[in-house]
Scaffold this motif. Structure first.
Motif, mmCIF file in Angstrom:
data_model
loop_
_atom_site.group_PDB
_atom_site.id
_atom_site.type_symbol
_atom_site.label_atom_id
_atom_site.label_comp_id
_atom_site.label_asym_id
_atom_site.label_seq_id
_atom_site.Cartn_x
_atom_site.Cartn_y
_atom_site.Cartn_z
ATOM 1 N N ALA A 173 -0.736 -8.040 -2.372
ATOM 2 C CA ALA A 173 -1.118 -8.544 -4.268
ATOM 3 C C ALA A 173 -3.067 -7.584 -4.559
ATOM 4 O O ALA A 173 -2.961 -7.418 -5.496
ATOM 5 N N LEU A 174 -3.669 -8.543 -3.778
ATOM 6 C CA LEU A 174 -4.686 -7.192 -3.780
ATOM 7 C C LEU A 174 -4.873 -5.960 -4.042
ATOM 8 O O LEU A 174 -6.182 -5.597 -4.905
ATOM 9 N N VAL A 175 -4.073 -5.601 -3.206
ATOM 10 C CA VAL A 175 -4.424 -3.741 -3.271
ATOM 11 C C VAL A 175 -3.896 -3.714 -4.312
ATOM 12 O O VAL A 175 -4.074 -2.603 -5.103
ATOM 13 N N ALA A 176 -2.345 -3.932 -4.544
ATOM 14 C CA ALA A 176 -1.999 -3.772 -5.951
ATOM 15 C C ALA A 176 -2.777 -3.762 -7.151
ATOM 16 O O ALA A 176 -3.025 -3.413 -8.745
ATOM 17 N N ARG A 177 -3.170 -5.008 -7.396
ATOM 18 C CA ARG A 177 -4.712 -4.995 -8.282
ATOM 19 C C ARG A 177 -5.872 -4.588 -8.836
ATOM 20 O O ARG A 177 -5.986 -3.898 -9.469
ATOM 21 N N SER A 178 -6.159 -4.029 -7.591
ATOM 22 C CA SER A 178 -6.878 -3.289 -7.341
ATOM 23 C C SER A 178 -7.110 -1.898 -7.888
ATOM 24 O O SER A 178 -7.548 -1.019 -8.581
ATOM 25 N N LEU A 179 -6.487 -1.306 -7.085
ATOM 26 C CA LEU A 179 -4.857 -0.351 -7.601
ATOM 27 C C LEU A 179 -5.124 0.031 -9.377
ATOM 28 O O LEU A 179 -5.439 0.678 -9.858
ATOM 29 N N ARG A 180 -3.973 -1.296 -9.456
ATOM 30 C CA ARG A 180 -4.128 -0.691 -10.937
ATOM 31 C C ARG A 180 -5.555 -1.470 -11.662
ATOM 32 O O ARG A 180 -5.724 0.106 -13.239
ATOM 33 N N GLY A 263 -10.934 8.052 0.740
ATOM 34 C CA GLY A 263 -10.415 7.528 0.126
ATOM 35 C C GLY A 263 -10.649 7.075 -1.311
ATOM 36 O O GLY A 263 -11.816 7.031 -1.322
ATOM 37 N N ASP A 264 -10.325 7.148 -2.912
ATOM 38 C CA ASP A 264 -11.188 5.960 -3.804
ATOM 39 C C ASP A 264 -10.521 4.888 -3.800
ATOM 40 O O ASP A 264 -11.439 3.677 -3.497
ATOM 41 N N LEU A 265 -9.682 4.243 -2.436
ATOM 42 C CA LEU A 265 -9.302 3.033 -2.088
ATOM 43 C C LEU A 265 -9.189 2.899 -0.974
ATOM 44 O O LEU A 265 -8.158 3.757 -0.336
ATOM 45 N N THR A 266 -10.381 2.014 -0.272
ATOM 46 C CA THR A 266 -10.055 1.921 1.414
ATOM 47 C C THR A 266 -9.627 0.624 2.165
ATOM 48 O O THR A 266 -10.026 -0.175 1.306
ATOM 49 N N VAL A 267 -8.718 0.073 2.353
ATOM 50 C CA VAL A 267 -8.205 -0.878 2.411
ATOM 51 C C VAL A 267 -8.054 -0.709 4.107
ATOM 52 O O VAL A 267 -7.605 -0.656 5.026
ATOM 53 N N VAL A 268 -9.170 -2.154 4.599
ATOM 54 C CA VAL A 268 -9.422 -2.107 6.169
ATOM 55 C C VAL A 268 -7.658 -3.400 6.689
ATOM 56 O O VAL A 268 -8.689 -4.897 6.358
ATOM 57 N N PRO A 285 -17.297 8.687 -2.919
ATOM 58 C CA PRO A 285 -18.626 7.652 -3.837
ATOM 59 C C PRO A 285 -17.704 7.239 -5.507
ATOM 60 O O PRO A 285 -17.256 7.570 -5.891
ATOM 61 N N GLY A 286 -18.216 6.038 -5.509
ATOM 62 C CA GLY A 286 -17.740 5.334 -6.642
ATOM 63 C C GLY A 286 -16.167 4.348 -5.785
ATOM 64 O O GLY A 286 -16.268 3.848 -6.986
ATOM 65 N N GLY A 287 -16.147 4.819 -5.131
ATOM 66 C CA GLY A 287 -14.712 4.138 -4.848
ATOM 67 C C GLY A 287 -14.730 2.421 -4.519
ATOM 68 O O GLY A 287 -15.891 1.916 -3.761
ATOM 69 N N THR A 288 -13.774 2.330 -3.673
ATOM 70 C CA THR A 288 -13.855 0.386 -3.313
ATOM 71 C C THR A 288 -13.457 0.204 -2.169
ATOM 72 O O THR A 288 -12.058 0.537 -1.503
ATOM 73 N N VAL A 289 -14.003 -0.343 -1.149
ATOM 74 C CA VAL A 289 -13.073 -0.872 0.085
ATOM 75 C C VAL A 289 -12.926 -2.634 -0.153
ATOM 76 O O VAL A 289 -13.003 -3.198 -0.036
ATOM 77 N N VAL A 290 -11.811 -2.281 0.498
ATOM 78 C CA VAL A 290 -10.856 -3.843 0.514
ATOM 79 C C VAL A 290 -11.190 -4.372 2.302
ATOM 80 O O VAL A 290 -10.748 -3.051 2.992
ATOM 81 N N PHE A 291 -11.565 -5.120 2.681
ATOM 82 C CA PHE A 291 -11.366 -6.003 3.941
ATOM 83 C C PHE A 291 -11.174 -7.616 4.175
ATOM 84 O O PHE A 291 -11.174 -7.782 3.455
ATOM 85 N N PHE A 292 -10.141 -6.621 4.955
ATOM 86 C CA PHE A 292 -8.630 -7.957 5.185
ATOM 87 C C PHE A 292 -8.681 -8.161 6.344
ATOM 88 O O PHE A 292 -8.762 -9.594 6.708
ATOM 89 N N SER A 293 -8.983 -7.450 6.947
ATOM 90 C CA SER A 293 -9.450 -8.004 8.559
ATOM 91 C C SER A 293 -10.486 -9.414 8.753
ATOM 92 O O SER A 293 -11.643 -9.023 8.361
#
Length: 355
Positions: A173-180, A263-268, A285-293
Protein backbone atom coordinates in the motif's frame (compact mmCIF):
# COMPACT_ATOMS: atom_id res chain seq x y z
CA UNK A 1 -10.44 3.49 33.86
CA UNK A 2 -9.42 2.13 30.46
CA UNK A 3 -7.39 4.00 27.87
CA UNK A 4 -8.15 3.65 24.14
CA UNK A 5 -4.41 3.25 23.48
CA UNK A 6 -3.89 0.73 26.28
CA UNK A 7 -2.13 2.78 28.95
CA UNK A 8 -4.08 0.94 31.65
CA UNK A 9 -2.43 -2.34 30.58
CA UNK A 10 1.13 -1.05 31.15
CA UNK A 11 2.75 -2.57 34.24
CA UNK A 12 6.26 -1.18 33.84
CA UNK A 13 7.58 1.37 33.40
CA UNK A 14 4.67 3.60 34.29
CA UNK A 15 3.63 6.29 31.84
CA UNK A 16 4.91 4.76 28.60
CA UNK A 17 2.83 3.46 25.71
CA UNK A 18 2.28 -0.32 25.47
CA UNK A 19 4.84 -0.76 22.69
CA UNK A 20 7.59 0.79 24.82
CA UNK A 21 6.60 -1.07 27.99
CA UNK A 22 8.78 -3.76 29.48
CA UNK A 23 5.71 -5.64 30.70
CA UNK A 24 1.98 -5.57 29.99
CA UNK A 25 -1.01 -6.84 31.92
CA UNK A 26 -2.44 -9.67 29.80
CA UNK A 27 -5.22 -10.65 32.19
CA UNK A 28 -8.31 -11.92 30.33
CA UNK A 29 -10.93 -9.64 31.88
CA UNK A 30 -11.69 -6.86 29.40
CA UNK A 31 -12.69 -3.23 29.77
CA UNK A 32 -15.81 -1.92 28.06
CA UNK A 33 -13.84 -0.77 25.00
CA UNK A 34 -11.57 -3.84 24.67
CA UNK A 35 -11.84 -7.12 22.76
CA UNK A 36 -10.46 -10.49 23.87
CA UNK A 37 -9.32 -12.82 21.12
CA UNK A 38 -8.74 -16.54 21.59
CA UNK A 39 -5.38 -17.00 19.88
CA UNK A 40 -4.88 -19.77 17.33
CA UNK A 41 -1.65 -18.80 15.59
CA UNK A 42 1.11 -16.22 15.90
CA UNK A 43 3.09 -14.94 12.93
CA UNK A 44 6.50 -13.86 14.18
CA UNK A 45 8.10 -10.88 12.49
CA UNK A 46 10.75 -12.05 10.02
CA UNK A 47 13.54 -10.02 11.63
CA UNK A 48 12.65 -11.38 15.06
CA UNK A 49 12.46 -14.99 13.93
CA UNK A 50 15.69 -14.70 11.95
CA UNK A 51 17.51 -13.37 15.02
CA UNK A 52 16.13 -16.10 17.29
CA UNK A 53 16.96 -18.83 14.77
CA UNK A 54 20.52 -17.56 14.41
CA UNK A 55 21.03 -17.13 18.16
CA UNK A 56 19.88 -20.67 18.89
CA UNK A 57 21.56 -22.35 15.94
CA UNK A 58 18.31 -23.43 14.29
CA UNK A 59 17.40 -25.61 17.30
CA UNK A 60 13.60 -25.65 17.31
CA UNK A 61 13.26 -26.55 20.99
CA UNK A 62 15.49 -23.66 22.04
CA UNK A 63 13.69 -21.25 19.73
CA UNK A 64 10.35 -22.33 21.18
CA UNK A 65 11.62 -21.89 24.74
CA UNK A 66 12.95 -18.43 23.90
CA UNK A 67 9.64 -17.26 22.43
CA UNK A 68 7.69 -18.67 25.34
CA UNK A 69 10.05 -16.96 27.77
CA UNK A 70 9.59 -13.59 26.08
CA UNK A 71 5.79 -13.87 26.21
CA UNK A 72 5.72 -14.99 29.84
CA UNK A 73 8.17 -12.32 30.95
CA UNK A 74 6.76 -9.37 29.03
CA UNK A 75 3.05 -10.16 28.68
CA UNK A 76 3.48 -9.69 24.92
CA UNK A 77 5.67 -10.99 22.09
CA UNK A 78 8.35 -8.30 21.94
CA UNK A 79 11.82 -9.51 20.96
CA UNK A 80 14.25 -7.51 23.14
CA UNK A 81 17.03 -7.77 20.55
CA UNK A 82 15.20 -6.71 17.37
CA UNK A 83 12.43 -4.72 19.06
CA UNK A 84 9.87 -6.40 16.78
CA UNK A 85 7.07 -8.91 17.28
CA UNK A 86 4.60 -9.96 14.60
CA UNK A 87 0.84 -10.46 14.59
CA UNK A 88 -1.77 -13.16 15.24
CA UNK A 89 -5.00 -14.79 14.16
CA UNK A 90 -7.73 -16.06 16.42
CA UNK A 91 -11.43 -15.98 17.24
CA UNK A 92 -13.16 -13.18 19.10
CA UNK A 93 -14.25 -14.47 22.49
CA UNK A 94 -15.71 -11.30 23.96
CA UNK A 95 -16.18 -7.73 22.74
CA UNK A 96 -16.85 -4.90 25.15
CA UNK A 97 -20.03 -2.88 24.55
CA UNK A 98 -18.00 0.30 23.93
CA UNK A 99 -15.47 -1.24 21.52
CA UNK A 100 -15.37 0.68 18.22
CA UNK A 101 -13.77 -2.18 16.26
CA UNK A 102 -17.05 -3.69 15.07
CA UNK A 103 -16.05 -7.22 16.05
CA UNK A 104 -18.44 -9.85 17.40
CA UNK A 105 -17.89 -13.10 19.31
CA UNK A 106 -17.14 -15.86 16.83
CA UNK A 107 -15.44 -13.62 14.26
CA UNK A 108 -12.14 -15.08 13.01
CA UNK A 109 -9.73 -12.19 12.84
CA UNK A 110 -6.15 -11.22 12.17
CA UNK A 111 -4.69 -8.41 14.22
CA UNK A 112 -3.14 -5.66 12.13
CA UNK A 113 -1.17 -4.18 15.01
CA UNK A 114 2.16 -5.44 16.29
CA UNK A 115 2.50 -8.10 18.97
CA UNK A 116 4.97 -5.70 20.61
CA UNK A 117 2.01 -3.72 21.95
CA UNK A 118 -0.64 -6.46 22.22
CA UNK A 119 -1.25 -8.03 25.65
CA UNK A 120 -0.76 -11.76 25.12
CA UNK A 121 -0.93 -14.89 27.28
CA UNK A 122 -0.13 -18.42 26.09
CA UNK A 123 -1.71 -21.36 27.92
CA UNK A 124 -0.39 -24.41 26.05
CA UNK A 125 3.37 -23.93 26.35
CA UNK A 126 3.54 -23.72 22.52
CA UNK A 127 3.58 -27.53 22.54
CA UNK A 128 2.26 -27.81 18.95
CA UNK A 129 5.04 -25.64 17.49
CA UNK A 130 8.32 -27.23 16.42
CA UNK A 131 10.13 -23.89 16.46
CA UNK A 132 11.08 -24.26 12.79
CA UNK A 133 8.93 -21.57 11.19
CA UNK A 134 7.58 -18.07 11.68
CA UNK A 135 3.99 -19.25 12.17
CA UNK A 136 3.30 -20.51 15.67
CA UNK A 137 0.20 -22.59 16.45
CA UNK A 138 -0.81 -21.92 20.03
CA UNK A 139 -3.59 -21.50 22.57
CA UNK A 140 -4.12 -18.45 24.71
CA UNK A 141 -5.67 -15.02 24.48
CA UNK A 142 -4.82 -11.50 23.36
CA UNK A 143 -6.37 -8.12 24.12
CA UNK A 144 -7.22 -5.46 21.54
CA UNK A 145 -7.63 -1.83 22.54
CA UNK A 146 -10.07 0.71 21.14
CA UNK A 147 -7.30 2.04 18.89
CA UNK A 148 -6.19 -1.40 17.71
CA UNK A 149 -6.81 -2.65 14.17
CA UNK A 150 -8.07 -6.08 13.15
CA UNK A 151 -9.49 -7.66 10.00
CA UNK A 152 -11.97 -10.50 9.70
CA UNK A 153 -10.29 -13.40 7.89
CA UNK A 154 -11.46 -13.93 4.30
CA UNK A 155 -13.35 -17.14 3.57
CA UNK A 156 -11.52 -17.84 0.30
CA UNK A 157 -7.97 -18.07 1.66
CA UNK A 158 -6.17 -20.50 3.92
CA UNK A 159 -5.79 -18.78 7.32
CA UNK A 160 -2.03 -19.30 7.32
CA UNK A 161 -1.73 -17.68 3.91
CA UNK A 162 -3.96 -14.78 4.93
CA UNK A 163 -1.90 -14.27 8.09
CA UNK A 164 1.31 -14.11 6.06
CA UNK A 165 -0.23 -11.45 3.81
CA UNK A 166 -1.62 -9.39 6.67
CA UNK A 167 1.79 -9.46 8.35
CA UNK A 168 3.30 -7.33 5.55
CA UNK A 169 0.21 -5.65 4.10
CA UNK A 170 1.52 -2.15 4.84
CA UNK A 171 4.33 -2.59 2.31
CA UNK A 172 2.42 -2.75 -1.00
CA UNK A 173 0.00 0.00 0.00
CA UNK A 174 2.79 2.45 0.83
CA UNK A 175 4.74 1.50 -2.30
CA UNK A 176 1.68 2.16 -4.43
CA UNK A 177 1.01 5.51 -2.74
CA UNK A 178 4.64 6.61 -3.02
CA UNK A 179 4.84 5.55 -6.64
CA UNK A 180 1.64 7.36 -7.59
CA UNK A 181 3.10 10.52 -6.08
CA UNK A 182 6.34 10.17 -8.03
CA UNK A 183 4.51 9.49 -11.28
CA UNK A 184 2.21 12.47 -10.76
CA UNK A 185 5.22 14.73 -10.16
CA UNK A 186 7.58 13.63 -12.90
CA UNK A 187 5.78 11.14 -15.10
CA UNK A 188 7.58 8.03 -16.26
CA UNK A 189 9.53 5.94 -16.57
CA UNK A 190 10.26 5.38 -12.87
CA UNK A 191 12.85 2.86 -11.71
CA UNK A 192 11.81 0.84 -8.67
CA UNK A 193 14.48 -1.20 -6.88
CA UNK A 194 13.34 -3.74 -4.28
CA UNK A 195 15.91 -5.24 -1.91
CA UNK A 196 14.78 -8.64 -0.66
CA UNK A 197 12.45 -8.94 -3.63
CA UNK A 198 11.69 -12.66 -3.37
CA UNK A 199 10.31 -12.43 0.17
CA UNK A 200 6.78 -11.68 1.34
CA UNK A 201 6.92 -7.89 1.53
CA UNK A 202 9.31 -7.73 -1.43
CA UNK A 203 7.10 -9.68 -3.80
CA UNK A 204 4.05 -7.67 -2.80
CA UNK A 205 6.03 -4.45 -3.28
CA UNK A 206 6.89 -5.50 -6.84
CA UNK A 207 3.28 -6.46 -7.55
CA UNK A 208 2.10 -3.10 -6.19
CA UNK A 209 4.61 -1.22 -8.35
CA UNK A 210 3.41 -3.05 -11.44
CA UNK A 211 -0.26 -2.48 -10.58
CA UNK A 212 0.22 1.21 -9.77
CA UNK A 213 2.53 2.16 -12.63
CA UNK A 214 2.07 -0.35 -15.42
CA UNK A 215 4.50 0.18 -18.29
CA UNK A 216 5.72 3.45 -16.76
CA UNK A 217 7.60 1.44 -14.12
CA UNK A 218 10.91 -0.34 -14.63
CA UNK A 219 11.43 -2.70 -11.71
CA UNK A 220 14.59 -4.40 -10.45
CA UNK A 221 14.43 -7.17 -7.88
CA UNK A 222 17.55 -7.67 -5.76
CA UNK A 223 17.90 -11.12 -4.19
CA UNK A 224 20.55 -12.87 -2.12
CA UNK A 225 21.37 -15.97 -4.18
CA UNK A 226 20.85 -17.84 -7.43
CA UNK A 227 17.97 -19.89 -6.06
CA UNK A 228 15.99 -16.75 -5.22
CA UNK A 229 16.93 -15.24 -8.58
CA UNK A 230 15.51 -18.24 -10.42
CA UNK A 231 12.37 -18.23 -8.24
CA UNK A 232 11.66 -14.54 -8.79
CA UNK A 233 12.59 -14.60 -12.48
CA UNK A 234 10.20 -17.46 -13.12
CA UNK A 235 7.43 -15.54 -11.38
CA UNK A 236 7.88 -12.60 -13.76
CA UNK A 237 7.19 -9.95 -11.12
CA UNK A 238 10.32 -7.88 -11.84
CA UNK A 239 11.64 -6.45 -15.07
CA UNK A 240 15.08 -7.74 -14.11
CA UNK A 241 16.47 -9.74 -11.21
CA UNK A 242 20.01 -9.41 -9.84
CA UNK A 243 21.95 -11.19 -7.12
CA UNK A 244 23.74 -8.92 -4.67
CA UNK A 245 24.52 -8.60 -0.97
CA UNK A 246 22.25 -5.84 0.33
CA UNK A 247 24.82 -5.10 3.04
CA UNK A 248 27.54 -4.33 0.47
CA UNK A 249 26.87 -0.72 -0.50
CA UNK A 250 29.56 -0.38 -3.16
CA UNK A 251 28.93 -3.83 -4.58
CA UNK A 252 25.17 -3.28 -4.91
CA UNK A 253 25.70 0.12 -6.52
CA UNK A 254 28.01 -1.46 -9.10
CA UNK A 255 25.52 -4.21 -9.87
CA UNK A 256 22.74 -1.68 -10.39
CA UNK A 257 24.94 0.44 -12.67
CA UNK A 258 25.26 -2.63 -14.84
CA UNK A 259 21.50 -2.91 -15.30
CA UNK A 260 20.30 0.66 -15.75
CA UNK A 261 21.40 2.55 -12.68
CA UNK A 262 19.94 3.43 -9.27
CA UNK A 263 16.26 3.60 -8.46
CA UNK A 264 13.88 6.52 -8.18
CA UNK A 265 12.12 4.47 -5.50
CA UNK A 266 14.07 1.96 -3.44
CA UNK A 267 12.21 -0.43 -1.14
CA UNK A 268 14.10 -2.24 1.62
CA UNK A 269 12.54 -5.58 2.57
CA UNK A 270 15.72 -7.35 3.75
CA UNK A 271 15.39 -8.54 7.34
CA UNK A 272 19.09 -8.35 8.23
CA UNK A 273 21.00 -5.44 9.75
CA UNK A 274 23.42 -3.28 7.81
CA UNK A 275 21.49 -2.51 4.60
CA UNK A 276 21.02 1.22 5.18
CA UNK A 277 24.01 2.55 3.23
CA UNK A 278 23.46 0.17 0.33
CA UNK A 279 19.86 1.34 0.03
CA UNK A 280 20.98 4.98 -0.05
CA UNK A 281 23.58 4.37 -2.76
CA UNK A 282 20.99 2.36 -4.69
CA UNK A 283 18.77 5.46 -4.92
CA UNK A 284 19.10 8.25 -7.48
CA UNK A 285 19.46 11.90 -6.35
CA UNK A 286 16.03 13.22 -5.46
CA UNK A 287 14.71 9.69 -5.05
CA UNK A 288 12.90 7.99 -2.18
CA UNK A 289 13.90 5.09 0.08
CA UNK A 290 11.21 3.17 1.93
CA UNK A 291 12.50 1.09 4.85
CA UNK A 292 10.17 -1.80 5.66
CA UNK A 293 12.74 -3.91 7.47
CA UNK A 294 12.53 -4.00 11.25
CA UNK A 295 16.28 -4.67 11.20
CA UNK A 296 16.89 -1.11 9.98
CA UNK A 297 19.02 1.23 12.09
CA UNK A 298 17.46 4.59 11.53
CA UNK A 299 20.45 6.51 12.97
CA UNK A 300 22.66 4.63 10.48
CA UNK A 301 20.31 5.58 7.67
CA UNK A 302 20.12 9.25 8.62
CA UNK A 303 23.83 9.67 9.32
CA UNK A 304 24.76 7.57 6.30
CA UNK A 305 22.72 9.77 3.96
CA UNK A 306 24.35 12.84 5.46
CA UNK A 307 27.84 11.38 5.13
CA UNK A 308 27.21 10.41 1.52
CA UNK A 309 25.72 13.82 0.71
CA UNK A 310 22.72 11.92 -0.61
CA UNK A 311 19.65 13.97 -1.50
CA UNK A 312 17.08 11.27 -0.80
CA UNK A 313 13.79 11.18 1.04
CA UNK A 314 13.64 8.33 3.56
CA UNK A 315 10.35 6.88 4.74
CA UNK A 316 9.65 4.48 7.59
CA UNK A 317 7.14 1.82 6.60
CA UNK A 318 4.99 1.93 9.73
CA UNK A 319 2.77 -0.95 8.70
CA UNK A 320 -0.42 1.06 8.37
CA UNK A 321 -1.97 2.74 5.35
CA UNK A 322 -5.76 3.11 5.13
CA UNK A 323 -7.15 0.15 3.18
CA UNK A 324 -3.84 -1.74 3.32
CA UNK A 325 -5.27 -5.17 4.17
CA UNK A 326 -7.84 -5.14 1.36
CA UNK A 327 -5.25 -3.88 -1.11
CA UNK A 328 -2.74 -6.63 -0.27
CA UNK A 329 -5.39 -9.34 -0.46
CA UNK A 330 -6.45 -8.00 -3.84
CA UNK A 331 -2.89 -8.33 -5.14
CA UNK A 332 -2.66 -11.89 -3.83
CA UNK A 333 -5.96 -12.88 -5.42
CA UNK A 334 -5.21 -11.28 -8.77
CA UNK A 335 -1.57 -12.29 -9.18
CA UNK A 336 -0.84 -16.01 -9.20
CA UNK A 337 2.91 -15.35 -9.09
CA UNK A 338 2.60 -13.52 -5.77
CA UNK A 339 0.47 -16.31 -4.35
CA UNK A 340 2.99 -18.97 -5.37
CA UNK A 341 5.87 -17.01 -3.83
CA UNK A 342 3.95 -16.64 -0.57
CA UNK A 343 3.18 -20.33 -0.39
CA UNK A 344 6.84 -21.13 -1.01
CA UNK A 345 7.87 -18.82 1.83
CA UNK A 346 5.55 -20.07 4.55
CA UNK A 347 8.32 -22.29 5.91
CA UNK A 348 11.68 -20.48 6.25
CA UNK A 349 15.05 -21.96 5.37
CA UNK A 350 16.65 -22.37 8.76
CA UNK A 351 19.91 -23.69 7.38
CA UNK A 352 20.57 -20.36 5.67
CA UNK A 353 19.56 -18.28 8.66
CA UNK A 354 21.62 -20.17 11.21
CA UNK A 355 24.77 -20.16 9.07
Amino acid sequence: MSSPIGLHRVIAPAGVLPQAALRLDASPRIADDEVRVGVQRLNLDAASYRQLAAEHGGDGDRIRAAVLGIIETRGKMHNPVTGSGGMLIGTVEEAGPASPLGLRPGDRVATLVSLTLTPLAVTDGLRRWDGLGEQVPCEGHAILFARSIAAVLPDDLDPGLALAVFDVCGAPALVARSLRGILAERGGPVRVVVLGAAGKSGSLALAAARAAGGDRVVSVGVVRDDAERDLLASAGLAGSVVVADARDAAGLAAVLEGCGGPGDLTVVCVEVPGCEHAAILATAPGGTVVFFSMATSFPAAALGAEGLAADVTMLIGNGYVPGHAEYALGLLRSDSAVRQLFQARLRPRLADWAA
